[in-house]
Design an enzyme around this catalytic site. Structure first.
Site, PDB file in Angstrom:
ATOM      1  N   TRP A 156      28.740   5.322  59.287  1.00 16.73           N
ATOM      2  CA  TRP A 156      28.286   5.917  57.807  1.00 16.73           C
ATOM      3  C   TRP A 156      29.215   6.719  56.999  1.00 16.73           C
ATOM      4  CZ3 TRP A 156      22.279   6.748  57.772  1.00 16.73           C
ATOM      5  CH2 TRP A 156      21.738   5.718  58.172  1.00 16.73           C
ATOM      6  N   ASP A 174      27.393  15.392  65.339  1.00 19.98           N
ATOM      7  CA  ASP A 174      26.924  14.555  66.533  1.00 19.98           C
ATOM      8  C   ASP A 174      27.149  15.165  67.745  1.00 19.98           C
ATOM      9  OD1 ASP A 174      25.949  11.462  66.558  1.00 19.98           O
ATOM     10  OD2 ASP A 174      26.451  12.220  68.443  1.00 19.98           O
ATOM     11  N   GLY A 212      30.623   7.012  63.511  1.00 25.10           N
ATOM     12  CA  GLY A 212      31.268   7.417  62.373  1.00 25.10           C
ATOM     13  C   GLY A 212      31.084   5.981  61.258  1.00 25.10           C
ATOM     14  N   ASP A 231      24.895  20.097  68.651  1.00 24.12           N
ATOM     15  CA  ASP A 231      23.432  19.641  68.500  1.00 24.12           C
ATOM     16  C   ASP A 231      22.860  20.045  67.225  1.00 24.12           C
ATOM     17  OD1 ASP A 231      20.703  19.134  68.959  1.00 24.12           O
ATOM     18  OD2 ASP A 231      20.342  20.116  70.744  1.00 24.12           O
ATOM     19  N   ASP A 252      20.976   9.324  60.896  1.00 27.54           N
ATOM     20  CA  ASP A 252      20.970   8.188  61.788  1.00 27.54           C
ATOM     21  C   ASP A 252      20.544   8.327  63.172  1.00 27.54           C
ATOM     22  OD1 ASP A 252      20.708   5.396  61.984  1.00 27.54           O
ATOM     23  OD2 ASP A 252      22.993   5.325  62.724  1.00 27.54           O
ATOM     24  N   LYS A 273      16.336   7.796  59.638  1.00 31.33           N
ATOM     25  CA  LYS A 273      15.850   6.801  60.557  1.00 31.33           C
ATOM     26  C   LYS A 273      14.621   7.393  61.236  1.00 31.33           C
ATOM     27  CE  LYS A 273      18.375   5.493  64.001  1.00 31.33           C
ATOM     28  NZ  LYS A 273      19.459   4.997  64.900  1.00 31.33           N
TER      29      LYS A 273
END
EC number: 2.1.1.166
Length: 237
Positions: A85, A100, A83, A116, A140, A180
């Protein structure tokens, strides 16, 4: 939010390197990871400032360089756990929705669901939660590692492609996306990114560990959909 000094502890004194003894039930790899955590100045600085992870400083650096987050902007945080970000974006005055696979402790000013991201139903729910076009998509997400470089790179490519497809769906014209990647996964991703965005940069923030293969794709200036029809209900940036 103050960036703070990430060179040591809050007192400014030099921190002595700590070593961890190998416990009977702890592997050598786990011992090395724990030792690295104990001696990482970004870890200490994140704790001092009340953030949940050192990854905060990657987003903070890019935000300061490129003015990514603006007050009242709609932000989607993919792979939000733990958490940090989301914390940073919310403190910048953004309206954040996140997701998440792991549970995430509540963050003031944000809505985070467990699920998901690759599930279309979860994506539909995020769109509903946004209540309008997003200003930025943050990802991320780190696909579960297999230890085989080629396989892990392919998995990273697959996640990045899904993030770009979602960004195409939800971003307002002019919006941005930060993803990312693993080094080597950027080559097949860049053509799609350049089709969707006017500017694409590959970056490695200072807070990225020197031995890490992760890099970040920052794509800005979401091109208007074909035909020039802008999405309704633009966000705050």
């Amino acid at each position: 939010m103050s960036g703070g000094s990430t060179g040591g502890s809050g007192s400014g004194t030099r921190r002595l390197k700590e070593r961890v003894r190998t416990a009977r039930k702890r592997s050598n790899a786990s011992t090395r990871w724990l030792e690295r955590q104990l001696n990482d100045p970004y870890v200490h600085e994140a704790r001092r400032q009340g953030y949940r992870a050192r990854s905060i400083f990657k987003l903070e650096e890019l935000d300061k360089r490129f003015s990514l987050l603006r007050r009242h902007a709609r932000i989607v945080d993919l792979g939000a756990a733990p958490g940090s970000w989301t914390q940073y974006a919310a403190q910048r005055g953004c309206r954040v929705v996140g997701v998440d696979l792991l549970p995430v402790q509540p963050v003031a000013g944000a809505e985070i669901i467990e699920g998901d991201f690759l599930d279309p139903a979860i994506q539909d729910r995020l769109v509903e939660m946004l209540g309008g076009p997003a200003d930025m998509v943050l990802s991320d997400i780190a696909a579960s590692a297999t230890g085989t470089r080629a396989v892990d790179r392919l998995k990273a490519e697959g996640v990045a492609e899904a993030v770009l497809a979602f960004a195409e769906r939800v971003l307002r014209p002019g919006g941005s996306c930060l993803i990312k990647l693993l080094k080597g996964a950027e080559a097949p991703i860049m053509p799609s990114a350049r089709r969707l965005f006017s500017t694409c940069r590959l970056l490695k923030p200072d807070a990225t560990r020197s031995d890490s293969s992760e890099i970040f794709l920052l794509a800005t200036g979401r091109r208007a959909p074909e035909g020039g029809a802008a999405q309704e209900g633009e966000g705050g940036s």
